[in-house]
Scaffold this motif. Structure first.
Motif, PDB file in Angstrom:
ATOM      1  N   VAL A  38       0.844  -1.302  -0.083  1.00  0.00           N
ATOM      2  CA  VAL A  38      -0.018   0.049  -0.185  1.00  0.00           C
ATOM      3  C   VAL A  38       0.846   1.168   0.224  1.00  0.00           C
ATOM      4  N   GLY A  39       0.673   2.267  -0.541  1.00  0.00           N
ATOM      5  CA  GLY A  39       1.395   3.371  -0.835  1.00  0.00           C
ATOM      6  C   GLY A  39       1.448   3.965   0.507  1.00  0.00           C
ATOM      7  N   PHE A  40       2.409   4.502   0.980  1.00  0.00           N
ATOM      8  CA  PHE A  40       2.722   5.017   2.441  1.00  0.00           C
ATOM      9  C   PHE A  40       1.851   6.251   2.278  1.00  0.00           C
ATOM     10  N   VAL A  41       1.682   7.131   1.395  1.00  0.00           N
ATOM     11  CA  VAL A  41       0.880   8.298   1.675  1.00  0.00           C
ATOM     12  C   VAL A  41      -0.688   7.835   1.842  1.00  0.00           C
ATOM     13  N   ASP A  42      -1.074   7.048   1.232  1.00  0.00           N
ATOM     14  CA  ASP A  42      -2.529   6.307   1.404  1.00  0.00           C
ATOM     15  C   ASP A  42      -2.611   5.697   2.813  1.00  0.00           C
ATOM     16  N   LEU A  43      -1.501   5.052   3.263  1.00  0.00           N
ATOM     17  CA  LEU A  43      -1.591   4.468   4.582  1.00  0.00           C
ATOM     18  C   LEU A  43      -1.635   5.351   5.793  1.00  0.00           C
ATOM     19  N   VAL A  44      -0.842   6.458   5.638  1.00  0.00           N
ATOM     20  CA  VAL A  44      -0.664   7.388   6.656  1.00  0.00           C
ATOM     21  C   VAL A  44      -1.960   8.185   6.841  1.00  0.00           C
ATOM     22  N   ASN A  45      -2.537   8.481   5.528  1.00  0.00           N
ATOM     23  CA  ASN A  45      -3.886   9.283   5.341  1.00  0.00           C
ATOM     24  C   ASN A  45      -4.887   8.401   6.003  1.00  0.00           C
ATOM     25  N   PHE A  46      -4.915   7.153   5.884  1.00  0.00           N
ATOM     26  CA  PHE A  46      -5.990   6.285   6.487  1.00  0.00           C
ATOM     27  C   PHE A  46      -5.860   6.275   7.868  1.00  0.00           C
ATOM     28  N   VAL A  47      -4.560   6.135   8.554  1.00  0.00           N
ATOM     29  CA  VAL A  47      -4.207   5.897   9.853  1.00  0.00           C
ATOM     30  C   VAL A  47      -4.619   6.967  10.846  1.00  0.00           C
ATOM     31  N   PHE A  48      -4.083   8.290  10.129  1.00  0.00           N
ATOM     32  CA  PHE A  48      -4.323   9.297  10.727  1.00  0.00           C
ATOM     33  C   PHE A  48      -5.826   9.833  11.085  1.00  0.00           C
ATOM     34  N   LYS A  49      -6.500   9.331   9.833  1.00  0.00           N
ATOM     35  CA  LYS A  49      -8.159   9.730  10.195  1.00  0.00           C
ATOM     36  C   LYS A  49      -8.616   8.853  11.301  1.00  0.00           C
ATOM     37  N   VAL A  50      -8.176   7.626  11.243  1.00  0.00           N
ATOM     38  CA  VAL A  50      -8.838   6.512  12.132  1.00  0.00           C
ATOM     39  C   VAL A  50      -8.486   6.906  13.656  1.00  0.00           C
ATOM     40  N   VAL A  51      -7.246   7.379  13.798  1.00  0.00           N
ATOM     41  CA  VAL A  51      -6.495   7.729  15.190  1.00  0.00           C
ATOM     42  C   VAL A  51      -7.077   9.112  15.474  1.00  0.00           C
ATOM     43  N   GLY A  52      -7.441  10.088  14.385  1.00  0.00           N
ATOM     44  CA  GLY A  52      -8.015  11.328  14.839  1.00  0.00           C
ATOM     45  C   GLY A  52      -9.517  11.050  15.369  1.00  0.00           C
ATOM     46  N   TYR A  53     -10.128  10.362  14.653  1.00  0.00           N
ATOM     47  CA  TYR A  53     -11.742  10.142  15.068  1.00  0.00           C
ATOM     48  C   TYR A  53     -11.679   9.162  16.372  1.00  0.00           C
ATOM     49  N   LEU A  54     -10.812   8.478  16.622  1.00  0.00           N
ATOM     50  CA  LEU A  54     -10.848   7.656  17.831  1.00  0.00           C
ATOM     51  C   LEU A  54     -10.332   8.545  19.085  1.00  0.00           C
ATOM     52  N   GLY A  55      -9.594   9.478  18.830  1.00  0.00           N
ATOM     53  CA  GLY A  55      -9.026  10.753  19.700  1.00  0.00           C
ATOM     54  C   GLY A  55     -10.310  11.431  20.259  1.00  0.00           C
ATOM     55  N   LEU A  56     -10.968  11.746  18.960  1.00  0.00           N
ATOM     56  CA  LEU A  56     -12.221  12.841  19.424  1.00  0.00           C
ATOM     57  C   LEU A  56     -13.411  11.919  20.172  1.00  0.00           C
ATOM     58  N   PHE A  57     -13.488  10.849  20.065  1.00  0.00           N
ATOM     59  CA  PHE A  57     -14.380   9.846  20.731  1.00  0.00           C
ATOM     60  C   PHE A  57     -14.069   9.798  22.162  1.00  0.00           C
ATOM     61  N   ILE A  58     -12.936   9.585  22.284  1.00  0.00           N
ATOM     62  CA  ILE A  58     -12.193   9.187  23.677  1.00  0.00           C
ATOM     63  C   ILE A  58     -12.493  10.785  24.562  1.00  0.00           C
ATOM     64  N   THR A  59     -12.133  11.899  23.729  1.00  0.00           N
ATOM     65  CA  THR A  59     -12.222  12.948  24.435  1.00  0.00           C
ATOM     66  C   THR A  59     -13.695  13.413  24.774  1.00  0.00           C
ATOM     67  N   PHE A  60     -14.729  13.093  23.900  1.00  0.00           N
ATOM     68  CA  PHE A  60     -15.922  13.361  24.463  1.00  0.00           C
ATOM     69  C   PHE A  60     -16.519  12.359  25.370  1.00  0.00           C
TER      70      PHE A  60
END
Length: 100
Positions: A61-83
């Motif tokens: 998988v392209g590195f850029v694609d992988l980082v874009n996916f992982v950052f989005k998932v971790v970001g949403y997970l962080g928002l969920f935990i914060t709320f």
């Protein structure tokens, strides 16, 4: 760049880079496997094989694609935990019975 210095340095740098990548992979994989299985057991070997296969497939998988996916998932997970923590803090603040 290493080839410009000397052809043998080019080979040496290739070996060193391969060793660095291998060391990083083993350094992350061993604690993961050790947490879920007993080293040397059949389940350990099975999980090791599956993990290595999955890592190999994900390496294409392209590195850029992988980082874009992982950052989005971790970001949403962080928002969920914060709320969730904010809601729990509000519940603890305004109720007599303290929730853990």
């Amino acid at each position: 760049m290493a080839t410009d210095i000397h052809p043998l340095i080019d080979i040496l740098m290739s070996v060193v880079m391969f060793a660095v990548i291998f060391n990083s992979c083993i350094g992350m994989l061993y604690p993961f496997l050790n947490r879920f299985t007993t080293p040397g057991s059949k389940s350990y070997i099975l999980l090791l094989t599956i993990s290595l296969g999955l890592a190999y497939i994900l390496s294409f998988v392209g590195f850029v694609d992988l980082v874009n996916f992982v950052f989005k998932v971790v970001g949403y997970l962080g928002l969920f935990i914060t709320f969730a923590l904010l809601i729990r803090w509000i519940q603890n603040k305004f109720t007599k019975k303290k929730l853990i």
